[in-house]
Design an enzyme around this catalytic site. Structure first.
Site, short mmCIF file in Angstrom:
data_model
loop_
_atom_site.label_atom_id
_atom_site.label_comp_id
_atom_site.label_asym_id
_atom_site.label_seq_id
_atom_site.Cartn_x
_atom_site.Cartn_y
_atom_site.Cartn_z
CE LYS A 51 -41.04 33.16 -29.03
NZ LYS A 51 -40.44 32.92 -27.70
CB SER A 65 -37.00 31.47 -28.71
OG SER A 65 -38.00 31.75 -27.74
CB SER A 105 -37.32 33.17 -25.01
OG SER A 105 -36.51 32.05 -25.27
#
Ligand SMILES: [Zn+2]
Lengths: 505, 500
Positions: A77, A152, A176
């Site tokens: 990420k 996210s 997330s």
């Protein structure tokens, strides 16, 4: 069995690498898949094929390939700081920033011999539940391109579900990792707070942020988790205790014997009197999973955790408060974007312009919310009160864990929603994290494991355990996964998507 | 430079009662910074002592320096503070380019130490300064504003930032308001900082070099009409960085504020800048439009719960503190407190002590440091300790005098040589040929010459006017350029002139 490397579980890839497949072959397969599919999915923000192949060749030459994680590609990420590799946290304000150092998570994966495929898309500064808040465009859900992949960590979830990475690192502040994993049919685990180093994760909410694995199977997730976890002196909140053995717990759990395991179904998360906003398909999928646990010998009962009802309100004070402070460093002085420095404006104006143009609307919303909540005169009523709620939630967990070994719930109230459906309604968007917030606020571990489809879309099942009992999450999740896989007669949940992918092609 | 109206200092005190307060920042002398491993060496090339943590790069996290925490607690203990059993760091949020994270990591409502005190002496009177708190924080970077007239940010062409200082551990020591010092307020402020400095030196926690910014004071001053039950509005003069300046800043603010109040004006609560050149202050940022710092507990650091036993051990291991040491030394040296106060004011306690340790008597050591050496330091406008002579050399000088090798006058010449870098006193005596002459042929010749050259004086002495011998001694000393021992010369003259 498919010979497509990008449709294999990691334990299968490990076997392939040990068997003569090179890391370069494997990396190339993923790069090809990224080339073919990422135009549509937009899971990645940054891919450097040459660097990835060079790294793979280095591993191939080094002679460690096939041992541990060596030679396996991984996606990170974009909140994870990577030395010399652009890191934006999904924000314009960090466009072009190449960090001079590696996050501990990145360094540990590097040391384990993994190959970095690329950095994945995310809601700006991890603020969001759909990846629609990224400054670099929306990521799509491989199960339905018109739907969001969760957030996210939506870039990571889309990449793994779509076969663009064998696994990926996500971060979880209020859900997330678990929510996007649930919405894309992955296993995603939020570790005990303090058990995976936060050093080098661009901070959203320091007291909540945790990095964790997002993978195709429970075992894969456990393997990735073991590689990144454990004490780190660079993170003062890192727990100085040996990490529980996770992969072994997953393997044992897959045996399917849950005799004596006490399971609490949280009433406040989709139970009786608390079904508003929960889709029937989700509730029935979760109900089915609970029945399967019972069938494997678990002792199931309902547990009430009344303070969980307050989690959303507390979270949206604590996280924005910390964020308002964490994001103050983005002022255009030292790195990243700088706007208006043409000699005609003073420092305050340049800082204000930079932040005005560098941050997206959701980030600004939360900075303002947090700034307000910390203001003198409001602190006690908002931040102080939210911390008390947090204590109450922790107490509910402690009380519950006196009677049960794990708590379970849906991971999300709904399946993946259509892109654009909630962008104008922040409260509806925030509700996507309803079930994941309590574990975040209490710092306890929680895993999401797929438990079925509703309207053709994945449903996630959440298993929460006491702090430092991450192994329990893996054990129970693996048991459920094994039972459901046996029911379907495939190799894993994502085979259903691969079949669809195959038939569509 | 200052256009402020000022009231004569003595006149201020006829109408107003000052209340002062001091916030002192001390840079600790730790090897590494507060929250990272970077070096703290002073004077390095800008931005060479930095890392992701002290630059506040995204993702970086602090790890607290255990030595700094221990030092902060030891300072608290030395000031008689209560040590908290549970303490936390907080974030002080504000935007300024010299704070890389957009907040300063400091302590807010849960400092390490509270409720201490420090007694200071001014002109034989003791003033108790109550200490409100001692806490630990990190220093900021340094801005250099290029261009513009003031060296401040407004009007500058551009600014450069050096983050070498960012993250150096800083202990802040805050006094409670100090009322009742009256005319002595400026001296009390100075004496407090001087005594604090001595304590910090004794603890060995900081070099306390004020000229390098190791110790920086914010000076609070307010005035209230005499007899008033309420204190006046205070100003806070920032970065007053020498003992003398502390005194001047208090004095100036008292005189300025009195003038404002006399004119029926109102004191604005504000921070003010101190100007070393003029000794005046000028307004900075007004507190009435002050920032809300939005303090909250630092989530990146775990709370610190100092173990009681450990704190007791630290307390037991504290070195002898300056006040106790002065009492002991006064007794050992047999001097009165007032004389000890002179030594303190002259910055001579350590020097005298070291000189005594090197073999001199306390009386000799004091005589030299407070006399000849103090005069030379004053002439050169330097601190005593900055003179190019060591306590061991002073002790050697004293020993040479005691042995009769040199006399006081020769000793002063020897000192010239030592200060000029010509070596130890013994070496200088040898190289400059300064030793007292014994009853050598040369001295006998000089005595003879003096008698022959002053027959009338010699006659007077022979005639019984013994006191006239002084002129002959003077003549001998002159011809020997002071190298002769006056007593010896006198004895020789007497032998020559009075013997049958
Ligand atoms: Zn540093």
């Amino acid at each position: 069995m498919s010979s497509d490397l990008t449709a294999m579980n990691v334990d299968e890839l490990q076997a392939a690498l040990a068997d003569g497949t090179t890391s370069v072959d494997l990396t190339q397969a993923y790069l090809d898949r990224i080339d073919a599919a990422d135009g549509e999915l937009r899971a990645y923000l940054h891919v450097d094929p040459e660097a990835a192949l060079a790294r793979a060749a280095e591993i191939d030459a080094g002679g460690t390939r096939g041992t541990g994680l060596a030679g396996l590609p991984v996606a990170l990420k974009d909140v994870v700081v990577t030395e010399g590799v652009p890191t934006t946290s999904g924000s314009k304000i960090l466009e072009g920033w190449k960090p001079p150092y590696d996050a501990t998570v990145a360094a540990r994966l590097k040391a384990a011999g993994t190959v970095l495929l690329g950095k994945t898309n995310m809601d700006e500064f991890a603020m969001g539940s759909s990846t629609e808040n990224s400054a670099y465009g929306v990521t799509r859900n491989p199960w339905d391109l018109d739907r969001i992949p969760g957030g996210s960590s939506g870039g990571s979830s889309a990449a793994v579900a779509g076969g663009l990475a064998p696994w990926a690192i996500g971060t979880d502040t209020g859900g997330s990792i678990r929510q996007p994993a649930a919405l894309t049919g992955l296993v995603g685990h939020k570790p005990t707070y303090g058990s995976v180093s936060r050093y080098g994760l661009i901070a959203f909410s320091s007291s909540l942020d945790q990095a964790g694995p997002m993978a195709r199977t429970v075992l894969d997730a456990a393997l990735l988790h073991e590689a990144i976890g454990g004490h780190d002196p660079l993170d003062s909140t890192s727990i100085d205790a040996p990490q529980p053995v996770l992969a072994e717990a997953a393997r044992r759990g897959a045996g399917g014997d849950l005799a004596g395991l006490r399971v609490g179904v949280v009433r406040e998360l989709g139970g009786e009197g608390h079904t508003d906003g929960y889709e029937d398909g989700v509730l029935s999928g979760v109900g089915g999973a609970v029945s399967r646990l019972e069938a494997m010998g678990a002792d199931v009962r309902e547990i009430s955790c009344p303070a969980f009802d307050l989690a959303l309100a507390a979270y949206y004070l604590i996280a924005p408060s910390e964020a308002s402070s964490n994001l103050a460093r983005f002022d255009g002085v030292r790195y990243g974007l700088r706007i208006g420095d043409d000699g005609s404006r003073d420092l305050d104006e340049v800082m204000a312009l930079t932040r005005e143009q560098g941050f997206g609307p959701e980030v600004k919303r939360r900075i303002i919310l947090g700034t307000y909540a910390l203001s003198s005169g409001y602190y006690d009523a908002y931040y102080g009160q939210a911390q008390k709620v947090r204590t109450l939630i922790s107490r509910d967990f402690s009380a519950a864990f006196e009677g049960v070994d794990v708590l379970v719930s849906p991971t999300t109230p709904t399946v993946a929603f259509p892109i654009g459906a909630r962008v104008d309604d922040p409260i509806a968007m925030y509700a996507a994290d309803l079930c994941t917030l309590p574990a975040s606020l209490a710092g306890v571990p929680a895993i999401s494991v797929p438990c079925g489809l509703s309207e053709g879309l994945p449903v996630g099942f959440q298993i929460m355990a006491p702090a430092l009992a991450d192994d329990r999450c893996y054990r129970v999740a693996a048991a459920l996964e094994a039972a459901l896989t046996a029911d379907r007669g495939d190799r894993g949940f994502l085979d259903q998507l691969a079949t669809r992918r195959g038939s569509a092609a | 430079m200052s256009t402020d109206k000022l009231v004569d200092f003595d006149e201020v005190l006829t109408r107003y009662e000052p209340v002062i307060g001091l916030e002192t920042h001390v840079e600790l002398g730790t090897v590494s910074k507060m929250f990272c491993g970077c070096s703290t060496t002073f004077g390095a090339e800008p931005n060479t002592q930095t890392c992701p943590v002290c630059l506040g790069l995204p993702g970086s996290l602090p790890a607290a320096n255990a030595v700094a925490i221990e030092s902060a607690i030891r300072i608290g203990l030395a000031l008689g503070c209560r040590i908290a059993t549970w303490s936390r760091f907080s974030r002080k949020n504000y935007f300024y380019p010299d704070i890389p994270k957009g907040f300063q990591t400091t302590q807010y409502d849960e400092p390490f130490s509270t409720a201490g005190h420090l007694d200071v002496e001014v002109d034989g009177e003791t003033y108790r300064v109550e200490i409100e708190r001692v806490h630990l924080e990190e220093d900021t970077g340094k801005n250099l504003h290029v261009g513009g007239a003031t060296g401040r940010i407004h009007g500058a062409d551009h600014s450069l930032i050096d983050y070498n200082r960012a993250g150096i551990p800083l202990v802040e020591i805050v006094t409670r308001p100090i009322p009742g010092a009256g005319a002595k307020a400026p001296e009390v402020a100075k004496a407090y900082v001087a005594e604090l400095r001595e304590i910090l030196l004794a603890l060995g926690v900081s070099e306390v070099k004020m000229e390098q910014g190791n110790l920086r004071c914010d000076v609070n001053v307010s005035l209230a009409p005499i007899g008033s039950l309420e204190w006046g509005t205070r100003t806070e003069t920032k970065n007053v960085n020498s003992l003398r300046s502390v005194e001047r800043a208090v004095r100036f603010e008292m005189r300025r504020q009195a003038a404002v109040l006399d004119d029926g004006g109102r004191i604005v609560q504000e921070t003010r800048h101190f100007h070393e050149d003029t000794g005046s202050t000028s307004p900075g940022r007004s507190k009435e439009e002050a920032t809300d710092y939005r303090y909250f507990p630092e989530p990146d650091l775990v709370p610190i719960a100092p173990d009681e036993e450990w704190v007791e051990k630290l307390a037991a291991a504290l070195p002898e503190l300056p006040a106790a040491r002065r009492t002991r030394l006064s007794e050992e040296w047999g001097i009165a407190p007032t004389e000890m106060a002179w030594l303190v004011n002259a910055g001579a306690v350590e020097l005298v002590s070291d000189t005594v340790a090197a073999g001199a008597t306390p009386a000799d050591a004091r005589k030299w440091w407070l006399g000849e050496l103090a005069r030379r330091a004053n002439d050169a406008n330097v601190e005593l300790a900055e003179l190019a002579v060591t306590p061991a050399q002073v002790a050697e000088l004293v020993a040479l005098v005691g042995a009769g090798t040199i006399n006081d006058q020769l000793a002063r010449q020897t000192l010239d040589g030592v200060l000029a870098g010509e070596g130890s006193p013994t070496e200088v005596v040898a190289s400059r040929g300064l030793a007292v002459m014994g009853e050598s042929d040369e001295l006998v010749a000089a005595v003879d010459a003096a008698i022959e050259g002053n027959p009338d004086v010699a006659e007077k002495v022979r005639g019984g006017k013994v006191q006239a011998i002084g002129a002959l001694v003077g003549a001998v000393m002159k011809t020997t350029r002071g190298k002769a021992d006056a007593a010896t010369v006198k004895r020789m003259l007497e032998a020559r002139l009075t013997a049958g």
